[in-house]
Design an enzyme around this catalytic site. Structure first.
Site, mmCIF file in Angstrom:
data_model
loop_
_atom_site.group_PDB
_atom_site.id
_atom_site.type_symbol
_atom_site.label_atom_id
_atom_site.label_comp_id
_atom_site.label_asym_id
_atom_site.label_seq_id
_atom_site.Cartn_x
_atom_site.Cartn_y
_atom_site.Cartn_z
ATOM 1 N N GLU A 57 -7.734 -11.570 7.672
ATOM 2 C CA GLU A 57 -9.163 -11.723 7.459
ATOM 3 C C GLU A 57 -9.863 -11.606 8.805
ATOM 4 O O GLU A 57 -9.320 -12.026 9.839
ATOM 5 C CB GLU A 57 -9.490 -13.092 6.840
ATOM 6 C CG GLU A 57 -8.914 -13.316 5.467
ATOM 7 C CD GLU A 57 -9.259 -14.688 4.920
ATOM 8 O OE1 GLU A 57 -10.138 -15.347 5.529
ATOM 9 O OE2 GLU A 57 -8.658 -15.101 3.914
ATOM 10 N N HIS A 109 -2.937 -1.426 13.696
ATOM 11 C CA HIS A 109 -4.049 -1.238 12.766
ATOM 12 C C HIS A 109 -4.019 -2.234 11.600
ATOM 13 O O HIS A 109 -5.020 -2.402 10.908
ATOM 14 C CB HIS A 109 -4.112 0.213 12.253
ATOM 15 C CG HIS A 109 -3.056 0.573 11.247
ATOM 16 N ND1 HIS A 109 -1.915 1.272 11.576
ATOM 17 C CD2 HIS A 109 -2.976 0.355 9.921
ATOM 18 C CE1 HIS A 109 -1.190 1.464 10.492
ATOM 19 N NE2 HIS A 109 -1.813 0.918 9.466
ATOM 20 N N ASP A 139 0.193 1.929 18.367
ATOM 21 C CA ASP A 139 0.065 1.272 17.064
ATOM 22 C C ASP A 139 1.146 0.228 16.815
ATOM 23 O O ASP A 139 1.698 0.133 15.717
ATOM 24 C CB ASP A 139 0.053 2.295 15.928
ATOM 25 C CG ASP A 139 -0.617 1.744 14.670
ATOM 26 O OD1 ASP A 139 -1.277 0.698 14.772
ATOM 27 O OD2 ASP A 139 -0.470 2.348 13.596
ATOM 28 N N GLY A 212 -0.253 -0.174 2.369
ATOM 29 C CA GLY A 212 0.293 -1.523 2.372
ATOM 30 C C GLY A 212 1.663 -1.584 2.998
ATOM 31 O O GLY A 212 2.156 -2.657 3.346
ATOM 32 N N SER A 214 2.339 -0.345 5.897
ATOM 33 C CA SER A 214 2.182 -0.383 7.347
ATOM 34 C C SER A 214 2.874 -1.591 7.952
ATOM 35 O O SER A 214 2.652 -2.720 7.533
ATOM 36 C CB SER A 214 0.698 -0.451 7.718
ATOM 37 O OG SER A 214 0.130 0.820 7.766
ATOM 38 N N ILE A 232 1.249 8.094 6.391
ATOM 39 C CA ILE A 232 1.714 9.039 5.386
ATOM 40 C C ILE A 232 0.838 10.281 5.408
ATOM 41 O O ILE A 232 -0.309 10.256 5.869
ATOM 42 C CB ILE A 232 1.702 8.424 3.964
ATOM 43 C CG1 ILE A 232 0.309 7.852 3.641
ATOM 44 C CG2 ILE A 232 2.767 7.382 3.806
ATOM 45 C CD1 ILE A 232 0.196 7.268 2.245
#
Length: 455
Positions: A57, A109, A139, A212, A214, A232
């Protein structure tokens, strides 16, 4: 009829995604003629407790400067900028790499901009995670859970030993469904030029991965981590069997640097070049077109000191084959400053070996507003060996910014914050995590020490 557009997508998932119902399938028999069928289940049962789901969040903050003429009309007390905050939630995956210390690797990310990071373990436990550090350009992010007990970690494989055709298993949290396992093979190695990250050296796989996934795990049949799933290629971000993962060796190097310095200290070789074409290879007496061609060696660089020359072809790093210049760039950048490496080089048709000590990148700047809103308008970087003290150096200050009005100047070195010593950006970031209302900066300016208090 329009053709579907292929797009590259990061795999973090917005929590508002719609999930379609999943049809039931018939179960396969456990044996045929009383013989046990081959199964990945034993390996999966061993590895899945090391893969976690991550929920975040936070708030996306946008800033817009108010024109001076507008502020003049309303008076000097009118704010210099307009700040807007947009709350967000997201989902991703992570991998436990150190059970004793509670370290979890995921993608940058996934946690970027998050104020709260919640980790759900395989057994259902939910834990709050602390961000140790992250690197946008590769990343990668490193998290820590303090109070966790009985964690399961995953062993890292040597990703340089991977071959196209090796089996691969992807584990993650696609679409927020919960832990999901898919399988496939290694489709390609050393993928780059995808413009997903600045430093790209991806493993490509056809194991199904989706939004999801990641930060989730890509493992071999021994249950060892070979990569972190990252992106992807597919229509509208859907799976078409082309997924990309950051190699485990790259993850290991970056995580170790984040732990030691609070950030990634990039290694610099000091060469410019490009991909090796068949024509170049033939002209320089090389039989194949795999390697990194050097067209310029920068003066004073690590490459020049080691004896590299324009026209050399780098074909290996530490004994591992290099296929492209992009792969070389990614490997060098993630090995870390100060590392001593061995390069295999083709010169005049003959292979030579060179030992190079990588230098530190000097342009690793950080926008200060990403650290704390009270520091907006400044750019920071770690001090280097040429500076007289360890700390955070002020690279640039916007003359119209609040920090400039408080007296912060270019080339100031921050050596303390709120009576805590600061040696690098990682320590400064950690000290600012609690978002203090008052920032008492201890500054070294030339030969003087002074305090700037920003409210």
């Amino acid at each position: 009829m329009k053709k579907p557009l292929l797009v590259l997508s990061a795999l973090a998932l917005s929590i508002s995604s719609v999930i379609a119902p999943i049809p039931a399938t018939a179960a396969l028999p456990l044996s045929v003629d009383h013989q046990q069928l081959p199964s990945l289940a034993p390996m999966v049962e061993q590895v899945t407790p090391a893969v976690v789901s991550i929920a975040v969040e936070g708030k996306h903050v946008s800033r817009q400067q108010i024109p001076d003429s507008f502020r003049f009309f309303f008076g000097p007390d009118f704010p210099a900028e307009q700040v807007r905050e947009q709350p967000f939630r997201g989902l991703g995956s992570g991998v436990i790499v150190d059970a004793k210390k509670g370290f979890i690797v995921t993608n940058h990310h996934v946690i970027n901009g998050a104020d709260k990071i919640l980790v759900q373990l395989y057994d259902g436990r939910e834990l709050t995670a602390e961000l140790i550090g992250s690197d946008k350009m590769s990343d990668i992010a490193l998290l820590k859970v303090e109070t966790a007990k009985n964690l399961t970690e995953i062993k890292l494989a040597d990703s340089d030993k991977l071959r196209v055709g090796d089996f691969a298993v992807a584990i993650g949290n696609p679409f927020g469904l919960g832990q999901t396992v898919t399988s496939g093979i290694i489709s390609a190695l050393g993928r780059s030029g995808l413009n997903i990250e600045n430093f790209e050296n991806f493993i490509q796989t056809d194991a199904a991965i989706n939004s999801g996934n990641s930060g989730g795990a890509l493992v071999n049949l021994n249950g060892e981590l070979i990569g972190i799933n990252t992106a992807i290629l597919g229509p509208n971000g859907g799976n078409v069997g082309i997924g990309f993962a950051i190699p485990a060796n790259m993850v290991k190097n970056l995580s170790e640097q984040i732990l030691e310095f609070g950030e990634v200290k990039r290694g610099v070789l000091g060469v410019q070049g490009g991909e090796l074409t068949a024509e170049l290879a033939e002209a320089f007496g090389y039989e194949t077109n795999q390697g990194a061609f050097i067209n310029q060696v920068m003066p004073g660089s690590a490459a020049e000191k080691a004896g590299l020359k324009a026209g050399d072809i780098i074909v290996s790093v530490n004994g591992k084959q290099i296929r492209t210049f992009s792969e070389l760039r990614a490997k060098i950048a993630t090995l870390g400053a100060g590392k001593k490496i061995s390069l295999g080089v083709i010169r005049d048709g003959k292979e030579k070996d060179f030992t190079v000590t990588l230098q530190e990148a000097t342009q690793n700047k950080v926008k200060a507003d990403n650290l704390h809103p009270g520091l907006a308008g400044a750019e920071f970087a770690n001090t280097t060996s040429s500076d007289s003290v360890n700390g955070v150096k002020v690279i640039n200050v916007d003359e119209k910014s609040l920090v400039a009005r408080y007296g912060l100047q270019k080339d100031d070195i921050i050596i303390g914050l709120n009576r805590k010593p600061i040696k690098n950006l990682g320590e400064l970031r950690k000290a600012l995590d609690k978002n203090p209302n008052v920032l008492a900066l201890e500054i070294k300016r030339a030969d003087n020490i002074l305090y700037l208090v920003i409210r």
